[in-house]
Structures are given as C-alpha cells and as structure tokens.
Design a protein around this motif. Structure first.
Motif, short mmCIF file in Angstrom:
data_model
loop_
_atom_site.label_atom_id
_atom_site.label_comp_id
_atom_site.label_asym_id
_atom_site.label_seq_id
_atom_site.Cartn_x
_atom_site.Cartn_y
_atom_site.Cartn_z
N SER A 1 19.00 117.53 69.75
CA SER A 1 18.50 117.18 71.08
C SER A 1 18.82 118.29 72.06
O SER A 1 19.63 119.17 71.79
CB SER A 1 19.12 115.86 71.56
OG SER A 1 20.52 116.01 71.74
N ARG B 1 19.76 114.61 75.66
CA ARG B 1 18.76 113.76 75.00
C ARG B 1 17.43 113.66 75.74
O ARG B 1 16.70 112.70 75.59
CB ARG B 1 19.35 112.37 74.71
CG ARG B 1 20.54 112.43 73.77
CD ARG B 1 21.21 111.09 73.60
NE ARG B 1 20.37 110.12 72.92
CZ ARG B 1 20.40 109.86 71.63
NH1 ARG B 1 21.24 110.51 70.86
NH2 ARG B 1 19.62 108.97 71.10
N GLU B 2 17.13 114.69 76.56
CA GLU B 2 15.81 114.75 77.21
C GLU B 2 14.72 114.73 76.14
O GLU B 2 13.70 114.06 76.28
CB GLU B 2 15.71 116.04 78.03
CG GLU B 2 14.34 116.35 78.57
CD GLU B 2 14.25 117.77 79.11
OE1 GLU B 2 13.29 118.48 78.77
OE2 GLU B 2 15.14 118.17 79.89
N GLN B 3 14.93 115.48 75.08
CA GLN B 3 14.07 115.45 73.91
C GLN B 3 15.00 115.30 72.70
O GLN B 3 16.04 115.95 72.63
CB GLN B 3 13.26 116.73 73.77
CG GLN B 3 12.18 116.88 74.81
CD GLN B 3 11.38 118.15 74.58
OE1 GLN B 3 11.95 119.22 74.40
NE2 GLN B 3 10.06 118.02 74.59
N THR C 1 8.62 109.44 64.14
CA THR C 1 8.18 109.74 65.50
C THR C 1 7.15 110.87 65.53
O THR C 1 6.18 110.81 66.28
CB THR C 1 9.39 110.11 66.38
OG1 THR C 1 10.35 109.06 66.30
CG2 THR C 1 8.98 110.31 67.82
N TYR C 2 7.38 111.91 64.75
CA TYR C 2 6.49 113.08 64.76
C TYR C 2 5.97 113.34 63.35
O TYR C 2 6.50 112.81 62.38
CB TYR C 2 7.24 114.33 65.25
CG TYR C 2 7.91 114.13 66.59
CD1 TYR C 2 7.17 114.10 67.77
CD2 TYR C 2 9.29 113.97 66.68
CE1 TYR C 2 7.78 113.92 69.00
CE2 TYR C 2 9.91 113.78 67.92
CZ TYR C 2 9.15 113.75 69.06
OH TYR C 2 9.76 113.57 70.27
N GLU D 1 4.31 119.05 64.65
CA GLU D 1 4.91 118.62 65.92
C GLU D 1 6.40 118.98 65.96
O GLU D 1 6.91 119.38 67.01
CB GLU D 1 4.73 117.11 66.12
CG GLU D 1 3.28 116.70 66.34
CD GLU D 1 3.10 115.20 66.40
OE1 GLU D 1 2.58 114.73 67.43
OE2 GLU D 1 3.48 114.51 65.42
N TYR D 2 7.08 118.85 64.83
CA TYR D 2 8.49 119.26 64.76
C TYR D 2 8.63 120.76 65.01
O TYR D 2 9.51 121.21 65.76
CB TYR D 2 9.09 118.92 63.39
CG TYR D 2 9.31 117.46 63.13
CD1 TYR D 2 10.39 116.79 63.68
CD2 TYR D 2 8.43 116.74 62.33
CE1 TYR D 2 10.61 115.44 63.43
CE2 TYR D 2 8.63 115.39 62.06
CZ TYR D 2 9.72 114.74 62.63
OH TYR D 2 9.92 113.42 62.38
N MET E 1 8.07 121.64 68.66
CA MET E 1 9.19 121.25 69.51
C MET E 1 10.36 122.23 69.36
O MET E 1 10.92 122.69 70.36
CB MET E 1 9.64 119.83 69.19
CG MET E 1 10.68 119.31 70.17
SD MET E 1 11.09 117.58 69.92
CE MET E 1 9.56 116.82 70.40
N TRP F 1 11.96 124.80 72.17
CA TRP F 1 13.37 124.84 72.52
C TRP F 1 13.89 126.27 72.48
O TRP F 1 14.68 126.68 73.32
CB TRP F 1 14.19 123.96 71.60
CG TRP F 1 13.95 122.49 71.75
CD1 TRP F 1 13.09 121.88 72.64
CD2 TRP F 1 14.54 121.44 71.00
NE1 TRP F 1 13.13 120.52 72.46
CE2 TRP F 1 14.00 120.21 71.46
CE3 TRP F 1 15.45 121.41 69.96
CZ2 TRP F 1 14.38 118.98 70.93
CZ3 TRP F 1 15.83 120.19 69.42
CH2 TRP F 1 15.30 118.98 69.92
#
Length: 139
Positions: A6, A10-12, A71-72, A76-77, A80, A84
């Motif tokens: 995260s 834990r925003e994402q 979730t993804y 998508e992983y 993300m 980051w």
C-alpha cells in the motif's frame, strides 16, 4: 497468510492475488575489517544495512479458484505498481501472520508473459525505507 502492498496510509492497497511459493528477507550488517600491526586482522561491528525482499509470483489475467484477492486483473496490477514508482512514494509491505511490516522502495520490477495463459509473471524486489528523523537543536 496474505501479502499487502500500500501507499500513503492505505490510499491505494494491493493484496497479492497469488502468494509466492517462498520469500526471504535479506538482513545484513555493515562491518569493517582492519589490519593492525600488533593484533593482525580485527573486525569492528557496524550498523545494520537496509533489509530487502524479493517476491516472485504472477498476476492472473482471469479468475482462478485459488486467488487471495479478485480486486484487479493482470495489467491493472502492473499499472498500479508502475504509477507508484513514478510517484516516488514509499510502499508499505505487510505480510500477515509474520512480524513483517516495513516501509519500502521498489528496487526493481521485472514482469512479462511466459506461457500463453495471459498471466503476468513478475519479480518484485523491495528495499527497506527508513524515514529520516532529525533531532531539534537549540542555537
């Protein structure tokens, strides 16, 4: 056991959908060795080095019964984690059922397709990040 990544409190949050078969944390010391005239070689114990961990697994492109999280999907992983890296923010790594809970940086992220399934296999290497705490001094 679950592995969470995260950013920004834990925003994402990513829960790794497929656990690696193993993980190992490298933890070392920065010791120095010197030659002396009267005692020969001596060693001075230094400070701890930053811990590091390498995780190998895959991000699924479709639903499997053994997934820890849905979730993804696949890319998508990747998107993300790449975002980051671009944002240059520390990542929090938490491995449940263990004492592992540390801020990290991405040292390397290697990924690609390999078996025609569409799943994305990856190796993610993280290195401990220490928040700098500066003491206040009066003038």
């Amino acid at each position: 056991m679950d592995i969470y990544l995260s950013i920004n409190n834990r925003e994402q949050l990513i829960t790794l959908p497929v656990l690696p078969t193993e993980f190992r944390i490298q933890s070392g010391m920065k010791n120095d060795t010197y030659d002396t005239i009267s005692q020969g070689e001596i060693k001075l114990i230094g400070m701890e080095t930053l811990k590091s961990i390498s995780i190998q697994s895959f991000f699924p492109s479709k639903d499997y019964s053994f997934l820890k999280d849905r979730t993804y999907k696949g890319w998508e992983y990747i998107n993300m984690l790449e975002s980051w890296k671009t944002r240059r923010v520390p990542i929090r790594l938490v491995i449940s059922d263990t004492p592992v809970n540390m801020a990290c940086t991405i040292e390397s992220f290697e990924y690609g397709l390999q078996d025609g399934s569409g799943d994305i296999y990856y190796t993610l290497t993280l290195s401990e990040f220490k928040f700098i705490e500066l003491g206040k001094r009066s003038v």
